[in-house]
Enzyme design. Structure first.
Site, PDB file in Angstrom:
ATOM      1  N   ALA A 121       4.915  -7.034  -4.016  1.00 53.65           N
ATOM      2  CA  ALA A 121       5.648  -7.787  -5.018  1.00 53.65           C
ATOM      3  C   ALA A 121       7.023  -7.201  -5.172  1.00 53.65           C
ATOM      4  O   ALA A 121       7.181  -5.928  -5.033  1.00 53.65           O
ATOM      5  CB  ALA A 121       5.015  -7.851  -6.144  1.00 53.65           C
ATOM      6  N   GLU A 122       7.707  -7.954  -5.278  1.00 54.88           N
ATOM      7  CA  GLU A 122       9.361  -7.882  -6.008  1.00 54.88           C
ATOM      8  C   GLU A 122       8.602  -7.423  -7.643  1.00 54.88           C
ATOM      9  O   GLU A 122       8.210  -8.318  -8.247  1.00 54.88           O
ATOM     10  CB  GLU A 122      10.295  -8.676  -5.956  1.00 54.88           C
ATOM     11  N   VAL A 179       5.137  -9.555   3.575  1.00 54.53           N
ATOM     12  CA  VAL A 179       4.092 -10.703   3.155  1.00 54.53           C
ATOM     13  C   VAL A 179       4.583 -11.956   3.474  1.00 54.53           C
ATOM     14  O   VAL A 179       4.076 -13.072   3.582  1.00 54.53           O
ATOM     15  CB  VAL A 179       3.664 -10.525   1.794  1.00 54.53           C
ATOM     16  N   GLY A 222       1.063  -1.273  -0.003  1.00 54.44           N
ATOM     17  CA  GLY A 222      -0.086  -0.067   0.172  1.00 54.44           C
ATOM     18  C   GLY A 222       0.791   1.155   0.283  1.00 54.44           C
ATOM     19  O   GLY A 222       0.339   2.332  -0.153  1.00 54.44           O
ATOM     20  N   TYR A 246      10.340 -13.137 -12.931  1.00 52.17           N
ATOM     21  CA  TYR A 246       9.294 -12.242 -12.415  1.00 52.17           C
ATOM     22  C   TYR A 246       7.847 -12.627 -13.008  1.00 52.17           C
ATOM     23  O   TYR A 246       7.051 -12.842 -12.121  1.00 52.17           O
ATOM     24  CB  TYR A 246       9.564 -10.637 -12.459  1.00 52.17           C
ATOM     25  N   GLY A 272       3.355   1.958  -2.076  1.00 50.29           N
ATOM     26  CA  GLY A 272       4.226   1.723  -3.335  1.00 50.29           C
ATOM     27  C   GLY A 272       3.295   2.682  -4.099  1.00 50.29           C
ATOM     28  O   GLY A 272       2.653   3.543  -3.841  1.00 50.29           O
ATOM     29  N   PHE A 273       3.783   2.736  -5.388  1.00 52.21           N
ATOM     30  CA  PHE A 273       3.444   3.477  -6.693  1.00 52.21           C
ATOM     31  C   PHE A 273       1.851   3.530  -6.700  1.00 52.21           C
ATOM     32  O   PHE A 273       1.042   4.352  -6.572  1.00 52.21           O
ATOM     33  CB  PHE A 273       4.152   3.127  -7.888  1.00 52.21           C
TER      34      PHE A 273
END
Ligand SMILES: NC(=O)c1ccc[n+]([C@@H]2O[C@H](COP(=O)([O-])OP(=O)(O)OC[C@H]3O[C@@H](n4cnc5c(N)ncnc54)[C@H](O)[C@@H]3O)[C@@H](O)[C@H]2O)c1
Length: 360
Positions: free
Chosen positions: A84-85, A61, A11, A187, A13-14
């Site tokens: 996420a990565e 997480v 939350g 990914y 992040g971008f």
């Protein structure tokens, strides 16, 4: 939104921050929780941990006990799973790290959700168009197929376009969700695994998964520190540093750049639409743009000239040539229509990058 408590993983992040700002405007949302570990690669060593309109739960997480505790404490009705990565190239070198966050993190989410009291909930997953690999092409005989990744030896000779099994040029087309999937990075494989875990893990529960496959999201707020993601944000920093942009291949790599507010709209629609199923939904602008054109727009907005751009012929193994979403399902199931065109979005991004720089 009938449901009241909303959890946004990733939350801070971008996409997460912009989504939370939007959720905060809704009177029917009673509480918003942002779960985030302030990943240094995204946030730097001294992150800004303030966030209006949400409770922040700091942790990873991949920490099952922590994640299940957050779920138990807040008992969310809607979950947006964004943590996420996210670096495609980096994932090749950091396999276990990517699997820990993206795959195990999603497994912890599903296991934790299944321990909560049984009631109707919704899980919206931020997946990626990366699961397609090259995506859909039309062969010289008119068939739609997903080509294999381009061999490095061919690209080293300056051949970047794709060919069908007869050796004839293949034509890229908008990619629908049902095409053969060919994830071409760790990914991408972890994003596909997230999709499978959400759908299979929530089978026979009252929790509805909605899988959104985003194209290249851009706009104000994307990390300017993270060297692994967000080509336009990276270009923006390079332009302000007076650097010459290195445009790979022949400059004709194509992406579907979708503005952050259109993505937020799709997420909001996915949380409430009564029309969804378990099948993935593409979310893009539906417009194909060459990297060269996007770079030229950004140069212009930031007051630089086209001389600050160099088409280098360099390439990255595993990079895809052409990305374009077929937004048909998003339109039909969610009522999604992208609203911000590239020129407007790039102007907003440029304004943001300049103001961020002036505050340093
Ligand atoms: N931005 C894009 O172009 C794009 C495209 C396709 C899909 N997506 C997906 O959208 C989601 C959000 O992307 P974004 O662009 O906002 O990325 P971002 O890096 O800006 O945000 C991700 C957030 O997750 C947090 N995070 C990372 N690892 C974590 C962990 N182990 N535990 C808790 N939090 C963790 C980070 O600190 C960060 O705040 C991701 O799942 C990404 O795969 C993004």
């Amino acid at each position: 939104m009938k449901q009241n408590t909303v959890l946004v993983t990733g939350g801070m992040g971008f996409i997460g921050r912009r989504l939370i700002a939007r959720l905060a405007q809704r009177t029917d949302v009673t509480s918003v929780v942002a779960l985030d570990n302030f990943h240094p690669q995204v946030h730097g060593e001294t992150p800004d941990k303030s966030l209006d309109g949400a409770v922040v739960e700091e942790g990873s997480v991949s920490d099952r006990v922590f994640f299940e505790g957050v779920l138990e404490r807040h008992d969310p009705d809607v979950i947006f799973h964004l943590a996420a990565e996210t670096g495609t190239g980096q994932s090749y070198h950091e396999i276990s790290r990517y699997c820990n966050t993206n795959i195990n993190g999603t497994a912890h989410l599903i296991e934790g959700l299944r321990k909560l009291p049984d009631k109707a909930r919704r899980l919206v997953l931020a997946s990626s168009r990366a699961v397609y690999g090259e995506g859909a092409y039309r062969s010289s005989t008119g068939e739609i197929f997903t080509p294999k990744p381009r061999p490095s030896e061919t690209m080293a000779k300056g051949v970047f376009d794709l060919y069908d099994s007869f050796g004839a040029p293949a034509t890229p087309v908008a990619t629908p969700e049902g095409i053969t999937l060919r994830p071409s990075s760790i990914y991408a494989s972890t994003k596909l695994m997230q999709e499978y875990i959400c759908v299979q893990g929530l089978d026979n529960t009252s929790i509805q998964p909605v899988i959104l496959r985003f194209q290249n999201v851009y706009g104000p707020g994307q990390s300017s520190r993270n060297p692994y993601t967000g080509v336009l944000s990276i270009f923006g920093q390079q332009i302000l540093d007076g650097k010459v942009l290195n445009i790979y291949e022949d400059g004709e790599i194509v992406r579907d750049f979708v503005y952050i507010d259109d993505i937020v709209e799709a997420l909001m629609l996915a949380a409430v639409s009564g029309n969804v199923d378990d099948e993935p939904i593409n979310v893009g602008s539906g417009v194909s743009t060459t990297i060269r054109y996007a770079a030229e727009c950004l140069l212009c907005e930031l007051g630089a000239t086209k001389k600050n751009l160099r088409i280098s012929g360099d390439f990255r193994p595993g990079d895809i040539r052409f990305a374009l979403a077929d937004n048909g399902r998003a339109r039909t199931l969610l009522g999604y229509e992208p609203k911000v065109n590239l020129e407007t979005g790039i102007a907003q991004l440029a304004r943001h990058i300049k103001s961020e720089r002036s505050q340093r």
